[in-house]
Every structure is written in C-alpha cells, then in structure tokens.
Design a protein around this motif. Structure first.
Motif, PDB file in Angstrom:
ATOM      1  N   ARG A 125       0.655  -1.437   0.096  1.00  0.00           N
ATOM      2  CA  ARG A 125      -0.058   0.069   0.007  1.00  0.00           C
ATOM      3  C   ARG A 125       0.802   1.229  -0.073  1.00  0.00           C
ATOM      4  NH1 ARG A 125      -2.862   1.941   3.711  1.00  0.00           N
ATOM      5  NH2 ARG A 125      -1.886   1.259   5.269  1.00  0.00           N
ATOM      6  N   LEU A 126       1.940   1.042   0.424  1.00  0.00           N
ATOM      7  CA  LEU A 126       2.999   2.349   0.633  1.00  0.00           C
ATOM      8  C   LEU A 126       4.311   1.795  -0.388  1.00  0.00           C
ATOM      9  CD1 LEU A 126       1.253   2.156   3.219  1.00  0.00           C
ATOM     10  CD2 LEU A 126       2.746   3.627   4.434  1.00  0.00           C
ATOM     11  N   HIS A 127       4.829   3.201  -0.589  1.00  0.00           N
ATOM     12  CA  HIS A 127       6.002   3.153  -0.935  1.00  0.00           C
ATOM     13  C   HIS A 127       7.238   2.795  -0.250  1.00  0.00           C
ATOM     14  CE1 HIS A 127       3.671   5.731  -3.859  1.00  0.00           C
ATOM     15  NE2 HIS A 127       4.181   5.060  -4.976  1.00  0.00           N
ATOM     16  N   VAL A 128       8.163   2.039  -0.514  1.00  0.00           N
ATOM     17  CA  VAL A 128       9.331   1.682   0.591  1.00  0.00           C
ATOM     18  C   VAL A 128      10.612   2.209  -0.292  1.00  0.00           C
ATOM     19  CG1 VAL A 128      10.554   0.098   1.739  1.00  0.00           C
ATOM     20  CG2 VAL A 128       8.139   0.057   1.533  1.00  0.00           C
ATOM     21  N   ALA A 129      11.666   2.858   0.428  1.00  0.00           N
ATOM     22  CA  ALA A 129      12.944   3.444  -0.069  1.00  0.00           C
ATOM     23  C   ALA A 129      13.849   3.061   1.007  1.00  0.00           C
ATOM     24  CB  ALA A 129      12.638   4.768  -0.404  1.00  0.00           C
ATOM     25  N   HIS A 130      15.002   3.187   0.681  1.00  0.00           N
ATOM     26  CA  HIS A 130      16.130   2.930   1.842  1.00  0.00           C
ATOM     27  C   HIS A 130      17.242   4.028   1.287  1.00  0.00           C
ATOM     28  CE1 HIS A 130      18.745   1.447   4.711  1.00  0.00           C
ATOM     29  NE2 HIS A 130      19.513   0.666   3.872  1.00  0.00           N
ATOM     30  N   ALA A 131      17.434   4.999   2.185  1.00  0.00           N
ATOM     31  CA  ALA A 131      18.337   5.891   1.816  1.00  0.00           C
ATOM     32  C   ALA A 131      19.276   6.010   3.288  1.00  0.00           C
ATOM     33  CB  ALA A 131      17.779   7.279   1.870  1.00  0.00           C
ATOM     34  N   PRO A 132      20.222   4.869   3.197  1.00  0.00           N
ATOM     35  CA  PRO A 132      21.253   5.064   4.438  1.00  0.00           C
ATOM     36  C   PRO A 132      21.786   6.160   4.675  1.00  0.00           C
ATOM     37  CG  PRO A 132      22.075   3.556   2.646  1.00  0.00           C
ATOM     38  CD  PRO A 132      20.635   4.042   2.268  1.00  0.00           C
ATOM     39  N   HIS A 133      21.903   6.492   6.008  1.00  0.00           N
ATOM     40  CA  HIS A 133      22.494   7.756   6.378  1.00  0.00           C
ATOM     41  C   HIS A 133      24.018   7.515   6.194  1.00  0.00           C
ATOM     42  CE1 HIS A 133      24.450   6.902  10.370  1.00  0.00           C
ATOM     43  NE2 HIS A 133      23.730   5.692  10.262  1.00  0.00           N
ATOM     44  N   ARG A 134      24.797   8.774   6.339  1.00  0.00           N
ATOM     45  CA  ARG A 134      26.400   8.826   6.240  1.00  0.00           C
ATOM     46  C   ARG A 134      26.915   9.871   7.348  1.00  0.00           C
ATOM     47  NH1 ARG A 134      27.653   8.359  -0.001  1.00  0.00           N
ATOM     48  NH2 ARG A 134      27.969   5.849  -0.233  1.00  0.00           N
ATOM     49  N   TRP A 135      25.659  10.271   7.944  1.00  0.00           N
ATOM     50  CA  TRP A 135      25.866  11.232   9.092  1.00  0.00           C
ATOM     51  C   TRP A 135      27.092  10.764  10.070  1.00  0.00           C
ATOM     52  CZ3 TRP A 135      25.112  11.474  14.469  1.00  0.00           C
ATOM     53  CH2 TRP A 135      24.884  13.077  14.945  1.00  0.00           C
ATOM     54  N   TYR A 136      27.868  11.914  10.416  1.00  0.00           N
ATOM     55  CA  TYR A 136      29.051  11.571  11.467  1.00  0.00           C
ATOM     56  C   TYR A 136      29.099  12.684  12.418  1.00  0.00           C
ATOM     57  CZ  TYR A 136      33.817  10.415  12.900  1.00  0.00           C
ATOM     58  OH  TYR A 136      34.833  10.206  13.497  1.00  0.00           O
ATOM     59  N   ALA A 137      29.004  12.318  13.688  1.00  0.00           N
ATOM     60  CA  ALA A 137      28.706  13.249  14.635  1.00  0.00           C
ATOM     61  C   ALA A 137      29.869  13.997  14.904  1.00  0.00           C
ATOM     62  CB  ALA A 137      28.409  12.440  15.922  1.00  0.00           C
ATOM     63  N   LEU A 138      30.970  13.488  14.826  1.00  0.00           N
ATOM     64  CA  LEU A 138      32.192  14.486  15.044  1.00  0.00           C
ATOM     65  C   LEU A 138      32.474  15.341  14.072  1.00  0.00           C
ATOM     66  CD1 LEU A 138      34.555  11.379  16.434  1.00  0.00           C
ATOM     67  CD2 LEU A 138      33.074  13.164  17.658  1.00  0.00           C
ATOM     68  N   GLU A 139      32.041  15.236  12.770  1.00  0.00           N
ATOM     69  CA  GLU A 139      32.320  16.200  11.479  1.00  0.00           C
ATOM     70  C   GLU A 139      31.077  16.534  11.062  1.00  0.00           C
ATOM     71  OE1 GLU A 139      35.189  14.319   9.158  1.00  0.00           O
ATOM     72  OE2 GLU A 139      36.831  14.023  10.609  1.00  0.00           O
TER      73      GLU A 139
END
Length: 313
Positions: free
Chosen positions: A132-146
């Motif tokens: 019923r819903l669209h499903v995507a995967h957008a894995p993060h690359r967020w880095y807390a120290l920078e």
C-alpha cells in the motif's frame, strides 16, 4: 525490482508536506532539525523515549505525533541492534514500527528507512505494508564528530522496492523533477518540485538490496582499514619497529592511507554492521572480515596485557 502485477498506490500529482521522523536519537534528531530548518514541511516526531521526544520539542520545535495516520512521509531512524548487546544486529524494533504504520498509514505514503538494515529488509517491509505504501532505503552517512562536513545533507545512496518507490523518494530527497514528471512538465512545476524537496544529492541504484548493502559494506571496509592498522602495530611491536615512523613513511604514497590504531575498533556501528554483512550471505562468508575481527580481539588483548604490565611495574 518486484513484478509489475504488484499493485502500488502512486499519483504523479501527489504532494508531500507532512513528515514524521520515527526515532529521535543520535541520527533522528539531526534529520528532524534539518527538515525543520529546510522549511516547507510540517514536521512531527515520535520516539519511545519521552526524554528524546522532549529534547526534540525543546531544541528543534518538533511536534509530537499522537498517532501514525495522515502522514505523507515516514522517515525511520531506529536503532538496529539488540537492546542488551549494541554490537549485534537486530531489526525487531524497526519491524514493530512497520506493523504500526501498516495499520494506520494512508495509501501511497512513502516509508524511507534511514536506519542501517540487513539485505532483504526493505522488501520484507513492503510485504508487511501490503504493497500500500512506497518503500525506499536511504542509508545515512551522518558523522557526529564532523557534522559540518558530513551531516544530513551530503551525497547518499538511495534505492526503492519498485520504480515508483524510487521516483517518489528521489523527488522527496533530491528534487529531481524529471524522475517524477513527464518531459512536457512546465519549468514552473520543476521549480516547485525542487522547492518541496530536501535538497540532498542522492545516488540512485537499480536494486534496493544494493542500497542496503552499500551502508554495511562501507562500515565493513572501514573496519578492515582499522584492523590492518592494529595488525601492523602489533607486528611493529614484535619486531622492534617504530610504527609511527613506518606509518608516516608509507602514507607518503598517494594511494595509501594507513590509520592510527587506538583503543580498538570503537563505537557500535562498525562491529554491528560488519556482523550484519557477514550474516548477509548464506553461501559464502568473508574470510578477510572474519580475520579482521580476530585481529581486533588480539589487539585489545595486547593493549590490556601491556596496561597490566605497566601498572605492575
């Protein structure tokens, strides 16, 4: 991609305005803040931790969601490790949220999984949502120290379970209107689409399992880099060689960058995601990654023994 007979709910004139970020911890809160600051969206949050929810409300003005109905986009930033062992992967918490979304969400909404997940998870989620819903995967690359250099807005990989899932996800994240509209669309519509996106540069892939693997392979590769530095350090100690001088000498070559080993491979993401990669294949196991795990264990034992000896003397 799934076969064409799988019914999906997608309309090219769909508008995206109401967003729910689920999981407001180390990753989810920066995501919520970014979307809120981006403007043009009605941003809500949800977290099982009342402290996390209160922090999001206080620091970013994120509204608390009382239910999961009537949202256009659900962004999942949920931990994927065991509650009692942060070094071991587990997606039970994520799947329980999917079950709640399945019961309450409207047709055609987008579910974007930013959490790190094992291969095959996205298609399982799509089945749980009854297509019923669209499903995507957008894995993060967020880095807390920078965070300034490697924050929410940086090049990221994205995949969709079906073509329409990828199209609407690209529209939401990247704003590439050519993926959502026919070539005859007016320039004014294209400008509107760009405005209603997050403005994040995305790298789309043809199979969502590539997006799933991309994240865990990135972290497994980093694990290998650190493990090699640990292995080399132990080698230098056993052979009376200066590791810092050897490292500096080798790193003068343009395509070599040996890291500096510290207390062992830290954090929980690298060990967890490396295990996730090892578990992703039933037929073949990465011998080099299994060896890297042993190297890190040896390095930790070496450091511990050296510290005990230092205290005793």
């Amino acid at each position: 991609m799934l076969s064409a007979d799988k019914k999906t709910y997608y309309h090219e004139d769909s508008s995206i305005s109401k967003i729910l970020i689920i999981g407001l911890g180390q990753l989810g809160l920066p995501v919520a803040k970014y979307i809120k600051q981006r403007g043009g969206f009605d941003v809500y949050g949800y977290d099982i931790s009342s402290k996390a929810m209160d922090r999001a409300q206080t620091t970013a003005g994120i509204k608390k969601a009382t239910n999961f109905s009537d949202f256009d986009v659900y962004i999942l930033c949920i931990s994927t490790h065991k509650p009692d062992d942060m070094f071991s992967p587990q997606i039970d918490g994520l799947l329980s949220i999917i079950d709640k979304i399945s019961k309450e969400a409207k047709n055609g909404a987008l579910v974007s999984i930013e959490s790190t997940i094992p291969k095959g998870t996205s298609k399982k989620v799509f089945e749980m949502l009854n297509h019923r819903l669209h499903v995507a995967h957008a894995p993060h690359r967020w880095y807390a120290l920078e965070e300034q250099e490697h924050g929410v807005n940086q090049v990221r990989v994205i995949g969709g379970v079906c073509d329409c899932c990828l199209k609407i996800a690209m529209y939401f994240y990247d704003g590439r209107s050519e993926n959502m509209n026919n070539s005859s669309s007016s320039s004014s519509n294209e400008e509107k689409n760009k405005t209603k996106s997050l403005g994040i540069p995305m790298h789309p892939v043809s199979d969502i399992e590539i997006a799933e693997l991309a994240k865990i392979v990135e972290n497994a590769h980093r694990y290998l880099q650190i493990a090699f530095a640990e292995d080399l350090y132990i080698y230098c100690q056993a052979n009376n060689i200066s590791f810092p001088e050897l490292r500096d000498a080798v790193n003068t070559k343009w395509n070599v960058h040996i890291l500096e080993p510290r207390e062992g491979i830290g954090g929980h993401c690298l060990p967890k995601d490396t295990k996730m990669f090892l578990q992703s294949s039933k037929s073949i196991k990465s011998k080099i990654l299994q060896a890297a795990i042993e190297v890190d264990q040896d390095y930790r034992r070496y450091r511990e023994a050296r510290e005990i000896k230092r205290i005793e003397t």
